[in-house]
Design a protein around this motif. Structure first.
Motif, mmCIF file in Angstrom:
data_model
loop_
_atom_site.group_PDB
_atom_site.id
_atom_site.type_symbol
_atom_site.label_atom_id
_atom_site.label_comp_id
_atom_site.label_asym_id
_atom_site.label_seq_id
_atom_site.Cartn_x
_atom_site.Cartn_y
_atom_site.Cartn_z
ATOM 1 N N LEU A 256 92.860 16.716 -71.890
ATOM 2 C CA LEU A 256 92.867 17.302 -70.845
ATOM 3 C C LEU A 256 93.562 16.492 -69.987
ATOM 4 C CD1 LEU A 256 89.430 19.362 -71.189
ATOM 5 C CD2 LEU A 256 91.417 20.365 -70.911
ATOM 6 N N ASP A 257 92.722 15.298 -70.546
ATOM 7 C CA ASP A 257 93.323 13.181 -70.049
ATOM 8 C C ASP A 257 95.003 13.376 -69.933
ATOM 9 O OD1 ASP A 257 92.444 10.938 -69.034
ATOM 10 O OD2 ASP A 257 93.458 9.963 -70.876
ATOM 11 N N VAL B 55 89.564 17.792 -77.429
ATOM 12 C CA VAL B 55 89.088 18.194 -76.100
ATOM 13 C C VAL B 55 90.114 17.468 -75.396
ATOM 14 C CG1 VAL B 55 88.161 20.162 -74.524
ATOM 15 C CG2 VAL B 55 89.219 21.053 -76.786
ATOM 16 N N ASP B 56 89.093 16.565 -74.490
ATOM 17 C CA ASP B 56 88.822 15.694 -73.909
ATOM 18 C C ASP B 56 90.296 14.974 -73.959
ATOM 19 O OD1 ASP B 56 86.176 16.153 -73.266
ATOM 20 O OD2 ASP B 56 85.975 14.893 -74.211
ATOM 21 N N GLN C 77 90.184 24.723 -69.312
ATOM 22 C CA GLN C 77 89.602 23.969 -68.419
ATOM 23 C C GLN C 77 90.038 22.516 -68.224
ATOM 24 O OE1 GLN C 77 86.623 22.024 -71.424
ATOM 25 N NE2 GLN C 77 85.815 23.479 -72.274
ATOM 26 N N SER C 78 91.512 23.313 -68.381
ATOM 27 C CA SER C 78 92.350 22.636 -67.409
ATOM 28 C C SER C 78 92.168 22.952 -66.278
ATOM 29 C CB SER C 78 94.038 22.889 -68.166
ATOM 30 O OG SER C 78 95.045 21.747 -67.224
ATOM 31 N N GLU C 79 92.623 22.258 -65.525
ATOM 32 C CA GLU C 79 92.981 21.299 -64.203
ATOM 33 C C GLU C 79 94.565 21.595 -63.732
ATOM 34 O OE1 GLU C 79 92.933 17.872 -62.104
ATOM 35 O OE2 GLU C 79 92.417 17.133 -63.920
ATOM 36 N N ILE D 21 91.291 24.390 -74.020
ATOM 37 C CA ILE D 21 92.151 23.284 -73.697
ATOM 38 C C ILE D 21 93.287 24.032 -72.457
ATOM 39 C CG2 ILE D 21 94.551 21.901 -73.341
ATOM 40 C CD1 ILE D 21 93.666 20.567 -75.575
ATOM 41 N N LYS E 180 97.310 15.109 -67.243
ATOM 42 C CA LYS E 180 96.807 14.457 -66.452
ATOM 43 C C LYS E 180 98.683 13.675 -66.286
ATOM 44 C CE LYS E 180 92.242 13.149 -65.727
ATOM 45 N NZ LYS E 180 91.679 12.060 -65.496
#
Length: 441
Positions: free
Chosen positions: A296-297, A292-293, A351-353, A348, A300
């Motif tokens: 999310l990275d 997940v981390d 939590q994704s921006e 994901i 970007k």
């Protein structure tokens, strides 16, 4: 964003219009001397100038009138539709479009229409493998075709020098095509003919055209280039949607499909260790958190996030041995893996921006886990992407209304996942335009 296509006959206008419609554009065809529709319903219009067999002066006047109509309609992408066997006032009409747009405009000519057996190799147009001058169009009673070398045919009619970019450059990919275009432009060329033998090559040319930002690029073709370029141009205007691709199948076919997707999209996947998910120990949650981390990275910089347990350098895990260690069935561990992928996908998305606009899943078990973990009641089906691959929206739960394409793990050729993702992008882009125009999707 509006697209305007100038075609020299009605069937040609309709053929290109259909290609645009398949790319998500709401399209209409009108005949010359008729006002364009006043409604905001359309974002692409094809004008039939009925000028294929007209005298040159008439063809010029009708193209000018069409260009004036498109300018008033505030067209962003101007396109010139030509006959797939290169009959008509091609050079004259290309010149007229360029003259109306000014010296900053460039015509990119791709006469190929692979679905109809028309391809161009070495600058020569082949119809089902036969040079066009040796087909029935050579005996056209009005404009017989006596040559097959497209640059020469256009140059006979045009005031501008015509240049050619061969298949060797096209096969080298988008970067090479872009470089080739820039080299020709630096040399002052305004009509550039490209080789192409399939739709993927034509799409690569279209994407390369969008890399030229200081010129007005005009696709000149029987339809495929116009549709691909219009879509690629739109994606520069409308922000690219973020998509999540979840793949749990471990077949060799899946590996081929993923590799093709990587090559076409340049996306960097997030690999998930299936052995760590095939467990009821703490490794399951740790691997989920790590993936997940990482996902999310990646979002970007990536518009297509690929999360998969398939790794080309890894051997298949031994579920039987692991089941003995975990004291559970092999089926339970297999489901533990798919549930892990589903949990990663859900986290994901939540939590994704960057909003996830749609998702793709490969493998029935993965799709079922996505529905279960997302607490969806099901999927509302709307369209077929390819045989045994479907498009729709989640019903209920955390993903309610989210577009999804589902495909079986053993379905399709090496291009199947890529085609599915492109289909999803088209559907989402069309929906975005509908919202922007105040239309229902």
């Amino acid at each position: 964003m509006k697209v305007g296509v100038i075609a020299d006959d009605l069937t040609g206008a309709n053929a290109t219009g259909v290609r645009l419609a398949k790319q998500g554009f709401t399209t209409a065809t009108v005949v010359h001397n008729v006002p364009l529709p006043a409604s905001d319903k359309y974002d692409a219009i094809c004008i039939d100038t009925d000028s294929r067999y007209a005298k040159k002066e008439i063809a010029v006047n009708r193209v000018k009138e069409a260009m004036d109509s498109f300018k008033r309609w505030k067209v962003k992408v101007f396109c010139k539709r030509i006959d797939s066997t290169i009959r008509g006032n091609i050079g004259v009409e290309i010149d007229t479009v360029l003259n109306e747009l000014g010296e900053n405009s460039i015509a990119v000519v791709v006469p190929s229409f692979p679905d109809s057996g028309r391809v161009i190799i070495g600058g020569y147009l082949l119809v089902e493998g036969t040079p066009v001058q040796e087909t029935d169009v050579a005996r056209d009673p009005v404009i017989p075709i006596k040559k097959s070398f497209v640059p020469a045919i256009i140059e006979e009619q045009s005031q501008y020098p015509v240049t050619h970019i061969g298949l060797d450059i096209v096969l080298s990919g988008i970067e090479a095509i872009t470089k080739g275009l820039k080299t020709k432009l630096e040399g002052g060329k305004r009509i550039i003919v490209f080789d192409a033998v399939n739709d993927e090559q034509i799409e690569a040319i279209a994407v390369a055209m969008t890399n030229i930002h200081d010129k007005i690029m005009v696709p000149v073709d029987p339809g495929p280039l116009t549709s691909f370029y219009s879509k690629a141009y739109l994606q520069q205007v409308v922000s690219e949607p973020k998509l999540l691709v979840t793949v749990g199948s471990v077949t060799s076919l899946t590996g081929q499909q993923l590799q093709y997707l990587f090559e076409k999209t340049k996306a960097t996947p997030v690999y998930v260790d299936p052995e760590k998910l095939a467990s009821y120990s703490e490794t399951w949650q740790k691997e989920i958190d790590r993936a997940v981390d990482a996902g999310l990275d990646s979002l970007k910089t990536e518009n297509i996030l690929i999360v998969t347990t398939y790794h080309p350098g890894h051997k298949l895990i031994n579920l039987k041995a692991l089941s003995e260690i975990e004291h559970v069935t092999e089926d339970a561990l297999a489901k533990r893996i798919t549930d892990g992928l589903a949990v990663i996908s859900r986290k994901i998305i939540e939590q994704s921006e960057y909003p996830i606009a749609g998702c793709f899943s490969s493998g029935g078990d993965v799709t079922a886990s996505l529905c279960a973990v997302g607490r969806a009641n099901g999927i509302e089906l709307e369209d077929e992407v390819l045989p045994l691959a479907a498009y729709g929206h989640f019903i209920g739960g955390y993903f309610d209304g989210l577009p999804i394409v589902t495909k079986g793990g053993m379905i399709g050729d090496k291009r199947a996942i890529y085609k599915s993702v492109r289909f999803l992008q088209t559907k989402i882009s069309k929906s975005k335009r509908s919202v922007l125009h105040g239309k229902s999707s």
